[in-house]
Motif scaffolding. Sequence first.
Motif, short mmCIF file in Angstrom:
data_model
loop_
_atom_site.label_atom_id
_atom_site.label_comp_id
_atom_site.label_asym_id
_atom_site.label_seq_id
_atom_site.Cartn_x
_atom_site.Cartn_y
_atom_site.Cartn_z
N ILE A 49 32.71 35.89 45.54
CA ILE A 49 31.75 36.73 46.26
C ILE A 49 31.09 35.97 47.40
N ARG A 50 30.57 36.74 48.36
CA ARG A 50 29.78 36.19 49.45
C ARG A 50 28.87 37.30 49.99
N ASP A 51 27.81 36.91 50.67
CA ASP A 51 26.88 37.87 51.26
C ASP A 51 27.40 38.35 52.61
N SER A 52 27.05 39.59 52.97
CA SER A 52 27.36 40.13 54.28
C SER A 52 26.24 41.10 54.66
N PRO A 53 26.13 41.46 55.94
CA PRO A 53 25.08 42.40 56.35
C PRO A 53 25.14 43.75 55.63
N LYS A 54 26.33 44.13 55.15
CA LYS A 54 26.50 45.41 54.49
C LYS A 54 26.31 45.34 52.98
N GLY A 55 26.16 44.13 52.46
CA GLY A 55 26.05 43.96 51.01
C GLY A 55 26.98 42.86 50.54
N VAL A 56 26.99 42.63 49.25
CA VAL A 56 27.83 41.56 48.69
C VAL A 56 29.30 41.96 48.77
N GLU A 57 30.10 41.04 49.28
CA GLU A 57 31.54 41.26 49.38
C GLU A 57 32.26 40.49 48.28
N THR A 58 33.40 41.01 47.87
CA THR A 58 34.25 40.31 46.92
C THR A 58 35.69 40.35 47.43
N TYR A 59 36.47 39.38 46.99
CA TYR A 59 37.84 39.22 47.49
C TYR A 59 38.81 39.89 46.54
N LEU A 60 39.48 40.92 47.02
CA LEU A 60 40.46 41.67 46.23
C LEU A 60 41.85 41.50 46.82
N GLY A 61 42.85 41.52 45.96
CA GLY A 61 44.22 41.38 46.44
C GLY A 61 45.16 42.27 45.66
N TYR A 62 46.34 42.49 46.24
CA TYR A 62 47.37 43.29 45.58
C TYR A 62 48.18 42.41 44.65
N ARG A 63 48.43 42.94 43.44
CA ARG A 63 49.22 42.23 42.43
C ARG A 63 50.42 43.11 42.08
N PRO A 64 51.62 42.70 42.43
CA PRO A 64 52.81 43.53 42.15
C PRO A 64 53.22 43.47 40.69
N GLY A 65 54.10 44.39 40.32
CA GLY A 65 54.72 44.31 39.00
C GLY A 65 53.88 44.83 37.85
N GLY A 66 52.91 45.68 38.11
CA GLY A 66 52.12 46.24 37.02
C GLY A 66 51.32 45.20 36.28
N SER A 67 50.63 44.33 36.99
CA SER A 67 49.85 43.26 36.37
C SER A 67 48.79 43.83 35.43
N PRO A 68 48.57 43.20 34.27
CA PRO A 68 47.49 43.62 33.38
C PRO A 68 46.11 43.49 34.02
N LEU A 69 46.01 42.74 35.12
CA LEU A 69 44.73 42.61 35.81
C LEU A 69 44.49 43.77 36.76
N GLY A 70 45.52 44.59 37.01
CA GLY A 70 45.41 45.71 37.93
C GLY A 70 46.25 45.50 39.16
N SER A 71 46.70 46.58 39.79
CA SER A 71 47.47 46.46 41.02
C SER A 71 46.61 45.92 42.16
N VAL A 72 45.35 46.32 42.19
CA VAL A 72 44.37 45.72 43.09
C VAL A 72 43.33 45.07 42.20
N ALA A 73 43.14 43.76 42.37
CA ALA A 73 42.31 43.03 41.41
C ALA A 73 41.78 41.74 42.01
N PHE A 74 41.01 41.04 41.21
CA PHE A 74 40.49 39.73 41.58
C PHE A 74 41.58 38.68 41.34
N PRO A 75 41.47 37.51 41.97
CA PRO A 75 42.43 36.44 41.71
C PRO A 75 42.42 36.05 40.23
N GLY A 76 43.59 35.75 39.70
CA GLY A 76 43.66 35.34 38.30
C GLY A 76 45.08 35.32 37.78
N GLY A 77 45.22 34.95 36.53
CA GLY A 77 46.53 34.89 35.91
C GLY A 77 46.45 34.29 34.53
#
Length: 311
Positions: A49-77
């Motif tokens: 996360i980080r602060d921005s003028p519009k509010g707190v932002e978080t970094y999301l990414g696409y995870r292919p292959g039906g990841s248990p974390l979600g197709s759009v999710a936070f970094p992890g594994g």
Amino acid sequence: MVKPRNPSTGLLRRLFDLPPTQYDAAENWVSFGNRTPRTVRRASSVVLIRDSPKGVETYLGYRPGGSPLGSVAFPGGSLENVDDHDIPWYGPSLSEWSKRLGILDQRLVKAHIVCAIRELFEETGVLLAGTDELSVVENCDSEDWMAVREAVAGQDKTLADVLAKRGLGLRTDLLRPLSHWISPNFALRRFDTRYFAAALPVRQEPSLLRGKGVWAGWKVANEVIAQRHSTTLGDEADASDTRGLPLSKITTPAVEVILEKIAFTRGTVAYLSVRRELKSYHPELVQVDGKFYLDVTTTTAAEGGGLGRGR
């Protein structure tokens, strides 16, 4: 969809849409009756996360292959065998982390924390490490660092080797435990995931891993939640399993609930400073009027506040 809140506990029963990629598994689970759930793999994920003028932002990414974390999710594994090996360490002791996570096995505690920092580094290039308990490495976006990320992701090098060569240790004090989620029983791939949060270090900026990353970006949490019923985020990710779909159908309840809480925070410092009771969640498959949902009992959206709606 929301069910009545239990006034004595402040808990809310909520039904989340099931992603289309899970329809077949859900139908098979119901059709064939009680079955033994597939074994879970332990995993870690980091909410950057980080602060921005519009509010707190978080970094999301696409995870292919039906990841248990979600197709759009936070970094992890998932955890790897090397994650419990000896590694330079700054921050709370394993005993303290064991109390925070509610895990007695300190080797497993170490593996979850190392996995969180390793996966964050592999997927984004953000490295929570320094030469002592007060420093954090800077400018990890060079070609040399990208080559290191590729080597760690390809298991040609371990994170411990990378840190030792550069005289660095893990800044585990920069992580905050958030929650514990176990994939629903019917899923074909299941994770037992520990979620952590961390602020973006000064003079570091995330980037996609060369050759593997498809889409990722900083998203304002309150905007994502405000647009949760639209296809805005799914269309931006622009993948076959995200395009034209609302938030609940491209991610997991874990991601959606965490995004809600970030959306209501006053800022990065406030979010990381909250003293949380670490809760465990295990979504259950239910059918309502012939439609599948994931049934989750959560607290209200804000830390100590409420959103008053579900999906």
